[in-house]
Write a protein that holds these residues in place. Structure first.
Motif, short mmCIF file in Angstrom:
data_model
loop_
_atom_site.label_atom_id
_atom_site.label_comp_id
_atom_site.label_asym_id
_atom_site.label_seq_id
_atom_site.Cartn_x
_atom_site.Cartn_y
_atom_site.Cartn_z
N LEU A 26 32.80 -54.19 -22.35
CA LEU A 26 33.54 -55.15 -23.19
C LEU A 26 34.70 -54.51 -23.95
CD1 LEU A 26 30.54 -57.20 -24.64
CD2 LEU A 26 31.93 -57.71 -22.63
N VAL A 27 35.33 -53.50 -23.35
CA VAL A 27 36.55 -52.91 -23.91
C VAL A 27 37.63 -52.98 -22.83
CG1 VAL A 27 35.25 -51.37 -25.43
CG2 VAL A 27 36.00 -50.55 -23.19
N SER A 28 38.88 -52.76 -23.23
CA SER A 28 39.98 -52.88 -22.28
C SER A 28 39.93 -51.77 -21.23
CB SER A 28 41.33 -52.83 -23.02
OG SER A 28 41.61 -51.50 -23.46
N GLY A 29 40.62 -52.01 -20.12
CA GLY A 29 40.64 -51.03 -19.04
C GLY A 29 41.23 -49.70 -19.44
N VAL A 30 42.28 -49.73 -20.26
CA VAL A 30 42.94 -48.49 -20.70
C VAL A 30 42.03 -47.69 -21.62
CG1 VAL A 30 44.92 -47.52 -21.93
CG2 VAL A 30 45.23 -49.53 -20.47
N VAL A 31 41.41 -48.36 -22.58
CA VAL A 31 40.54 -47.68 -23.54
C VAL A 31 39.30 -47.15 -22.85
CG1 VAL A 31 39.10 -48.00 -25.59
CG2 VAL A 31 41.40 -48.98 -25.50
N SER A 32 38.75 -47.92 -21.91
CA SER A 32 37.59 -47.47 -21.15
C SER A 32 37.90 -46.18 -20.40
CB SER A 32 37.17 -48.56 -20.16
OG SER A 32 36.12 -48.11 -19.33
N ALA A 33 39.06 -46.13 -19.78
CA ALA A 33 39.47 -44.92 -19.05
C ALA A 33 39.70 -43.76 -20.01
CB ALA A 33 40.75 -45.20 -18.25
N PHE A 34 40.29 -44.04 -21.17
CA PHE A 34 40.57 -42.98 -22.16
C PHE A 34 39.28 -42.32 -22.63
CE2 PHE A 34 40.64 -42.12 -26.80
CZ PHE A 34 41.34 -40.92 -26.74
N TYR A 35 38.30 -43.13 -23.01
CA TYR A 35 37.05 -42.54 -23.53
C TYR A 35 36.23 -41.88 -22.42
CZ TYR A 35 37.50 -44.11 -28.31
OH TYR A 35 37.92 -44.26 -29.61
N ARG A 36 36.37 -42.37 -21.20
CA ARG A 36 35.71 -41.70 -20.08
C ARG A 36 36.21 -40.25 -19.96
NH1 ARG A 36 35.63 -43.72 -13.72
NH2 ARG A 36 35.45 -41.65 -12.78
N MET A 37 37.51 -40.05 -20.15
CA MET A 37 38.09 -38.71 -20.07
C MET A 37 37.87 -37.92 -21.36
SD MET A 37 39.15 -38.88 -17.04
CE MET A 37 39.49 -40.18 -15.85
N ALA A 38 38.01 -38.59 -22.51
CA ALA A 38 37.91 -37.90 -23.80
C ALA A 38 36.49 -37.35 -24.03
CB ALA A 38 38.29 -38.86 -24.92
N PHE A 39 35.49 -38.17 -23.78
CA PHE A 39 34.10 -37.70 -23.95
C PHE A 39 33.77 -36.60 -22.94
CE2 PHE A 39 32.93 -42.01 -25.91
CZ PHE A 39 33.02 -41.50 -27.19
N SER A 40 34.37 -36.67 -21.76
CA SER A 40 34.16 -35.61 -20.77
C SER A 40 34.74 -34.29 -21.28
CB SER A 40 34.83 -35.99 -19.44
OG SER A 40 34.23 -37.14 -18.89
N CYS A 41 35.90 -34.36 -21.94
CA CYS A 41 36.51 -33.16 -22.53
C CYS A 41 35.61 -32.53 -23.58
CB CYS A 41 37.86 -33.51 -23.17
SG CYS A 41 39.19 -33.72 -22.00
N VAL A 42 35.03 -33.37 -24.41
CA VAL A 42 34.14 -32.89 -25.48
C VAL A 42 32.97 -32.11 -24.90
CG1 VAL A 42 32.58 -33.63 -27.31
CG2 VAL A 42 34.80 -34.73 -27.07
N LEU A 43 32.55 -32.46 -23.71
CA LEU A 43 31.40 -31.81 -23.08
C LEU A 43 31.80 -30.59 -22.25
CD1 LEU A 43 29.47 -34.99 -21.91
CD2 LEU A 43 28.83 -33.48 -23.79
N ILE A 44 32.88 -30.69 -21.50
CA ILE A 44 33.20 -29.64 -20.55
C ILE A 44 33.91 -28.45 -21.18
CG2 ILE A 44 35.49 -30.48 -19.81
CD1 ILE A 44 34.63 -29.73 -16.93
N ILE A 45 34.77 -28.68 -22.18
CA ILE A 45 35.53 -27.57 -22.77
C ILE A 45 34.62 -26.55 -23.46
CG2 ILE A 45 37.22 -26.97 -24.56
CD1 ILE A 45 38.79 -29.45 -23.79
N PRO A 46 33.68 -26.97 -24.33
CA PRO A 46 32.77 -25.97 -24.93
C PRO A 46 31.96 -25.22 -23.88
CG PRO A 46 32.65 -28.05 -26.12
CD PRO A 46 33.43 -28.31 -24.87
N TYR A 47 31.57 -25.91 -22.81
CA TYR A 47 30.76 -25.27 -21.77
C TYR A 47 31.54 -24.15 -21.08
CZ TYR A 47 28.13 -24.56 -17.47
OH TYR A 47 27.45 -23.99 -16.43
N VAL A 48 32.76 -24.44 -20.64
CA VAL A 48 33.52 -23.42 -19.90
C VAL A 48 33.93 -22.26 -20.80
CG1 VAL A 48 34.35 -25.06 -18.17
CG2 VAL A 48 35.72 -24.66 -20.22
N LEU A 49 34.14 -22.54 -22.10
CA LEU A 49 34.50 -21.46 -23.03
C LEU A 49 33.28 -20.60 -23.35
CD1 LEU A 49 36.89 -23.31 -25.51
CD2 LEU A 49 37.51 -21.78 -23.63
N LEU A 50 32.13 -21.24 -23.57
CA LEU A 50 30.91 -20.52 -23.93
C LEU A 50 30.45 -19.61 -22.79
CD1 LEU A 50 28.61 -20.06 -25.97
CD2 LEU A 50 27.43 -22.01 -24.93
#
Length: 300
Positions: A26-50
């Motif tokens: 129930l959110v717009s297509g643009v916002v849905s795509a943004f959070y799909r990428m943004a939340f992925s960043c929050v997870l993957i960046i700490p992992y590759v750095l650690l």
């Protein structure tokens, strides 16, 4: 099945969930795509750095990875809009026409040219998709935004497949995913800002769905699919992803009450047969069938 094919199969299952989640978020297509990428960043960046899995590649490879992120972000966005404006089944059909564009692109730009079986399998798979959603869908399609964005999603994904195949031959999956997802999140953040899209104030259910999109449909799915792309032909990966249309249709029937009929089931079987043809090692033609007939007669 070898490991790349198993990874591809699991990845297909993960992305099949996506159209249903888009409808439910129930959110717009643009916002849905943004959070799909943004939340992925929050997870993957700490992992590759650690775990010290990240090191910047050459400037050329970095820029190509960024380009992949922008193209993929655009693909997800227009596919989201197509899903929201039409049905999960129809949107999946249109975006999964990408093997046609991948095959044409591979023919012109890659050394690994698609063979006869690829084209035969692609035609059979597309016929299966037409049966899957019903000929009436094609008969009644107008060139509205949902239709145009569905087709555009397939074209964008074809470009992504061709470019990412080249990049993944030069760097590992973790570096590629980190750069592409980060660039995708930044790009979509800018697009959301200039389009004045609301990025807060959603229900708890919507937030949970957005997080699930990031973990299942982005990180898990595309780590597996990128691994498959790295170890298989881009054309074969692209055609195999047509199977996503079958699972997406079944899930849409279960959770969105979209209609599913015997014709759709038959279409799904034809689609899977088309995918099998692309993996068949012996070139298909009249000579193959003639040899098999002669062999059968000789054994009698």
């Amino acid at each position: 099945m070898n490991t790349p094919r198993i990874a591809l199969a699991i990845g297909i299952i993960c992305i099949s969930i996506f159209p249903v989640l888009v409808k439910l978020s129930l959110v717009s297509g643009v916002v849905s795509a943004f959070y799909r990428m943004a939340f992925s960043c929050v997870l993957i960046i700490p992992y590759v750095l650690l775990f010290k899995k990240f090191k910047f590649p050459s400037l050329k490879v970095t820029l190509l990875s960024v380009l992949c992120g922008v193209i993929f972000a655009s693909d997800v966005t227009v596919w989201n809009i197509s899903i929201i404006d039409s049905t999960a089944t129809q949107a999946s059909l249109l975006t999964n026409l990408s093997p046609v564009w991948v095959g044409i692109g591979a023919f012109f730009f890659l050394k690994d040219k698609p063979k006869r079986n690829f084209w035969i399998g692609t035609v059979v798979a597309i016929i299966g998709m037409i049966l899957l959603v019903g000929i009436h869908v094609f008969r009644n399609l107008d060139f509205d935004r949902a239709f145009a964005f569905g087709v555009l999603s397939g074209v964008l994904y074809a470009f992504y497949m061709l470019i990412s195949k080249n990049v993944l031959n030069q760097i590992d999956i973790w570096r590629f995913m980190t750069i592409s997802i980060t660039s995708a999140a930044i790009y979509l953040g800018i697009v959301s800002f200039f389009m004045n899209e609301p990025v807060i104030g959603f229900s708890n259910t919507s937030w949970l769905i957005l997080i699930a999109m990031a973990i299942i449909c982005q990180l898990l799915a595309w780590l597996l699919i990128s691994y498959a792309t790295q170890n298989m032909r881009a054309t074969r990966v692209s055609v195999s992803l047509l199977g996503q249309a079958i699972l997406a249709s079944i899930l849409a029937w279960l959770f969105l009450n979209e209609e599913i009929t015997l014709q759709m089931v038959l279409g799904g079987l034809v689609l899977l047969f088309g995918i099998w043809i692309t993996f068949y090692p012996t070139p298909i033609g009249l000579r193959v069938f003639h040899k098999k007939i002669v062999k059968v007669k000789s054994t009698k």
